[in-house]
Design an enzyme around this catalytic site. Structure first.
Site, PDB file in Angstrom:
ATOM      1  N   SER A 234       1.000  -0.981   0.344  1.00 31.56           N
ATOM      2  CA  SER A 234      -0.314   0.352  -0.244  1.00 31.56           C
ATOM      3  C   SER A 234       0.814   1.459   0.087  1.00 31.56           C
ATOM      4  O   SER A 234       1.662   1.359   0.541  1.00 31.56           O
ATOM      5  CB  SER A 234      -1.537   0.069   0.791  1.00 31.56           C
ATOM      6  OG  SER A 234      -1.452   1.235   1.853  1.00 31.56           O
TER       7      SER A 234
ATOM      8  N   TYR B  25      -0.809   0.160  10.307  1.00 27.14           N
ATOM      9  CA  TYR B  25      -1.609  -0.715   8.959  1.00 27.14           C
ATOM     10  C   TYR B  25       0.142   0.052   8.569  1.00 27.14           C
ATOM     11  O   TYR B  25       0.549  -1.099   7.519  1.00 27.14           O
ATOM     12  CB  TYR B  25      -2.309   0.044   8.377  1.00 27.14           C
ATOM     13  CG  TYR B  25      -2.960  -0.137   7.407  1.00 27.14           C
ATOM     14  CD1 TYR B  25      -3.291  -1.791   6.767  1.00 27.14           C
ATOM     15  CD2 TYR B  25      -2.643   0.902   6.133  1.00 27.14           C
ATOM     16  CE1 TYR B  25      -3.876  -1.411   5.733  1.00 27.14           C
ATOM     17  CE2 TYR B  25      -2.458   0.542   4.501  1.00 27.14           C
ATOM     18  CZ  TYR B  25      -3.381  -1.203   4.420  1.00 27.14           C
ATOM     19  OH  TYR B  25      -3.344  -1.174   2.662  1.00 27.14           O
TER      20      TYR B  25
HETATM   21  N1  LIG Z   1      -8.747  -1.067  -0.729  1.00 24.70           N
HETATM   22  C1  LIG Z   1      -7.397  -0.503  -0.466  1.00 24.70           C
HETATM   23  O1  LIG Z   1      -7.759   0.914  -0.802  1.00 24.70           O
HETATM   24  C2  LIG Z   1      -6.618  -0.610  -0.500  1.00 24.70           C
HETATM   25  C3  LIG Z   1      -5.009   0.318  -0.815  1.00 24.70           C
HETATM   26  C4  LIG Z   1      -3.867  -0.179  -0.281  1.00 24.70           C
HETATM   27  C5  LIG Z   1      -4.154  -1.414   0.243  1.00 24.70           C
HETATM   28  N2  LIG Z   1      -4.770  -2.533   0.053  1.00 24.70           N
HETATM   29  C6  LIG Z   1      -4.615  -3.623   0.199  1.00 24.70           C
HETATM   30  O2  LIG Z   1      -5.102  -4.764  -0.619  1.00 24.70           O
HETATM   31  C7  LIG Z   1      -5.130  -5.613   0.068  1.00 24.70           C
HETATM   32  C8  LIG Z   1      -6.819  -6.615   0.067  1.00 24.70           C
HETATM   33  O3  LIG Z   1      -7.758  -5.588   0.379  1.00 24.70           O
HETATM   34  P1  LIG Z   1      -8.999  -5.621   0.007  1.00 24.70           P
HETATM   35  O4  LIG Z   1      -8.950  -3.782  -0.172  1.00 24.70           O
HETATM   36  O5  LIG Z   1      -9.345  -6.452  -0.430  1.00 24.70           O
HETATM   37  O6  LIG Z   1      -9.337  -5.221   1.548  1.00 24.70           O
HETATM   38  P2  LIG Z   1     -11.280  -6.330   1.493  1.00 24.70           P
HETATM   39  O7  LIG Z   1     -11.882  -6.425   0.563  1.00 24.70           O
HETATM   40  O8  LIG Z   1     -11.191  -6.187   3.123  1.00 24.70           O
HETATM   41  O9  LIG Z   1     -10.220  -8.057   1.764  1.00 24.70           O
HETATM   42  C9  LIG Z   1      -9.428  -8.237   2.811  1.00 24.70           C
HETATM   43  C10 LIG Z   1      -9.233  -9.789   1.954  1.00 24.70           C
HETATM   44  O10 LIG Z   1      -8.060 -10.031   3.416  1.00 24.70           O
HETATM   45  C11 LIG Z   1      -9.204 -11.229   4.433  1.00 24.70           C
HETATM   46  N3  LIG Z   1      -8.904 -11.706   5.424  1.00 24.70           N
HETATM   47  C12 LIG Z   1      -9.349 -10.629   6.921  1.00 24.70           C
HETATM   48  N4  LIG Z   1      -8.267 -11.197   7.211  1.00 24.70           N
HETATM   49  C13 LIG Z   1      -7.283 -12.625   7.807  1.00 24.70           C
HETATM   50  C14 LIG Z   1      -7.474 -13.300   7.841  1.00 24.70           C
HETATM   51  N5  LIG Z   1      -6.768 -13.347   9.275  1.00 24.70           N
HETATM   52  N6  LIG Z   1      -7.100 -14.731   7.352  1.00 24.70           N
HETATM   53  C15 LIG Z   1      -6.892 -14.587   6.586  1.00 24.70           C
HETATM   54  N7  LIG Z   1      -7.904 -14.117   5.662  1.00 24.70           N
HETATM   55  C16 LIG Z   1      -7.788 -12.412   5.892  1.00 24.70           C
HETATM   56  C17 LIG Z   1     -10.653 -11.261   4.237  1.00 24.70           C
HETATM   57  O11 LIG Z   1     -11.118 -12.054   4.265  1.00 24.70           O
HETATM   58  P3  LIG Z   1     -13.041 -11.882   4.975  1.00 24.70           P
HETATM   59  O12 LIG Z   1     -13.667 -12.229   3.255  1.00 24.70           O
HETATM   60  O13 LIG Z   1     -13.023 -13.610   6.000  1.00 24.70           O
HETATM   61  O14 LIG Z   1     -13.235 -11.036   5.804  1.00 24.70           O
HETATM   62  C18 LIG Z   1     -10.571 -10.432   2.602  1.00 24.70           C
HETATM   63  O15 LIG Z   1     -10.983 -12.040   1.930  1.00 24.70           O
HETATM   64  C19 LIG Z   1      -4.932  -6.254   1.375  1.00 24.70           C
HETATM   65  O16 LIG Z   1      -3.596  -6.366   1.774  1.00 24.70           O
HETATM   66  C20 LIG Z   1      -4.987  -4.279   1.929  1.00 24.70           C
HETATM   67  O17 LIG Z   1      -4.382  -3.188   2.494  1.00 24.70           O
HETATM   68  C21 LIG Z   1      -5.991  -2.088   0.065  1.00 24.70           C
END
Ligand SMILES: NC(=O)c1ccc[n+]([C@@H]2O[C@H](COP(=O)([O-])OP(=O)(O)OC[C@H]3O[C@@H](n4cnc5c(N)ncnc54)[C@H](OP(=O)(O)O)[C@@H]3O)[C@@H](O)[C@H]2O)c1
Length: 371
Positions: A196, A224
């Site tokens: 990120s 984070y």
């Molecule tokens: N969205 C943004 O703006 C953004 C920006 C920069 C970086 N990111 C990064 O992108 C990645 C994906 O995030 P996202 O935005 O797609 O968020 P998201 O929709 O919340 O997806 C996160 C995923 O991680 C899983 N997860 C969370 N805790 C876990 C655990 N203890 N064990 C196994 N799986 C777990 C969740 O599972 P559940 O469905 O079971 O909860 C979900 O499938 C993350 O690393 C985040 O930091 C996102």
């Protein structure tokens, strides 16, 4: 909980945390990214066209939601065998059913589900052992699962670690190391970390990665951003230490600012704003492009090897617009990165020579393996 020893080996400059100028520069970059990401990524198609991925095996963590869900679907639709590594297998099976229903019955997707809970290091060991025991090649590991528990109090996993550092850094680091035997079988192979741009406003205190000493007051933002910076530092040393002959590339990517469930912990009022101002935000499919690019573009391997040959201090970093970008100044602090590497191995219960032993084909015992 791991003990905190001081780090006399760090120079005064490395010991200094993020300075004001760097902090300001970091926030300026973040604001710039949010406001202009749609413009800077306008050359990209959506979805990103992928090459045929027949005979490629990919593990995607956290593929039941957001960016990970998009990646799993698109990789499978391009012919890859996809392993959805998730904490909620039922949700993953429902998704596969849904995707399959959208396609003709003759065109079956090759997807399987395996349970993985990153809040438990024992779960990571069990997952890796189960996968490695198949003796099959792994071509792409995508460490995507992550949390950003905005505004939440400090929580600890059952292993005793602050949850952001465990889910976003420690557990993916353990997974990457333990899956090396399978990645070697799949060589040339890649480890892609969904990182990120928030790492630009983070700093890592190697003596207090858990925020327990009282020196650094915990906030979810600090938890984070420092977990994402620690991931880059660990990845940089991993890439540096992996011999070229191993053929394993390590890449970090920024997905951009994406509308996903990552905002689930925002206060209701902010959540409304987050979903009402989508003009600036990527949808998950757009946010998946940088990781898919890093996972499939043939030039990435060359790029990683060129950085390695140049002894560049940071591993490859790909921006939301699928272009190479420079990680933060903090990420370039090589001595700190070495300390993060050592500390991380200690925290995840592996010996300091774990990587070398695994590459020699030797068994390595993890402290967190349940007997
Ligand atoms: N969205 C943004 O703006 C953004 C920006 C920069 C970086 N990111 C990064 O992108 C990645 C994906 O995030 P996202 O935005 O797609 O968020 P998201 O929709 O919340 O997806 C996160 C995923 O991680 C899983 N997860 C969370 N805790 C876990 C655990 N203890 N064990 C196994 N799986 C777990 C969740 O599972 P559940 O469905 O079971 O909860 C979900 O499938 C993350 O690393 C985040 O930091 C996102």
């Amino acid at each position: 909980m791991a003990s905190s020893s001081s780090s006399p080996l760090l120079s005064r400059q490395e010991k200094q945390g993020l300075g004001w100028m760097e902090w300001l520069k970091g926030w300026s970059y973040l604001i710039y990214e949010v406001l202009f990401q749609k413009i800077t990524a306008r050359h990209l198609q959506n979805p990103l066209p992928l090459p045929s991925l027949e005979s490629v095996t990919c593990i995607v963590t956290g593929s039941t939601s957001g960016i990970g869900l998009e990646m799993a679907r698109q990789l499978a639709e391009s012919g890859a065998h996809v392993v959805m590594a998730v904490r909620n297998p039922t949700a993953a099976h429902d998704l596969i059913q849904e995707w399959q229903n959208d396609r003709s019955k003759t065109c079956l997707l090759s997807i399987e589900v395996m349970e993985l809970n990153l809040l438990s290091l024992d779960s990571v060991v069990r997952f890796s052992k189960a996968w490695n025991s198949r003796l099959k090649p792994l071509h792409v590991l995508i460490n995507n699962a992550g949390i950003f528990s905005i505004g939440q109090p400090q929580n600890f996993s059952k292993d005793g670690y602050e949850e952001h550092i465990q889910v976003n850094h420690l557990a993916p680091a353990l997974l990457s190391i333990l899956l090396l035997p399978s990645l070697l079988r799949g060589s040339p192979s890649r480890i892609v970390n969904v990182n990120s741009s928030m790492h630009f406003v983070g700093s890592v205190d190697v003596d207090d990665m858990n925020f327990v000493s009282g020196k650094n007051k915990f906030t979810s933002l600090k938890g984070y951003s420092s977990s994402k910076l620690a991931q880059i530092m660990f990845s940089s040393i991993l890439q540096k230490c992996l011999p070229i002959e191993a053929g394993i590339s390590v890449v970090c990517v920024s997905p951009g600012s994406v509308r996903t469930n990552v905002a689930r912990d925002l206060p209701k009022i902010v959540q409304v704003a987050y979903h009402v101002i989508p003009i600036f935000l990527f949808i998950a499919q757009e946010g998946s492009r940088s990781a898919l690019f890093a996972a499939t573009d043939p030039q990435i391997l060359e790029y990683c090897m060129a950085l390695k040959a140049d002894e560049w201090p940071v591993c490859a970093y790909i921006s939301h617009s699928c272009r190479p970008m420079n990680a933060s100044t903090e990420a370039h602090k090589i001595q700190t990165a070495h300390k993060v590497w050592e500390k991380t191995l200690d925290m995840i219960g592996l010996p300091s020579d774990a990587m070398e032993k695994i590459l020699e084909g030797k068994e390595v015992q993890c402290k967190y393996e349940a007997h």
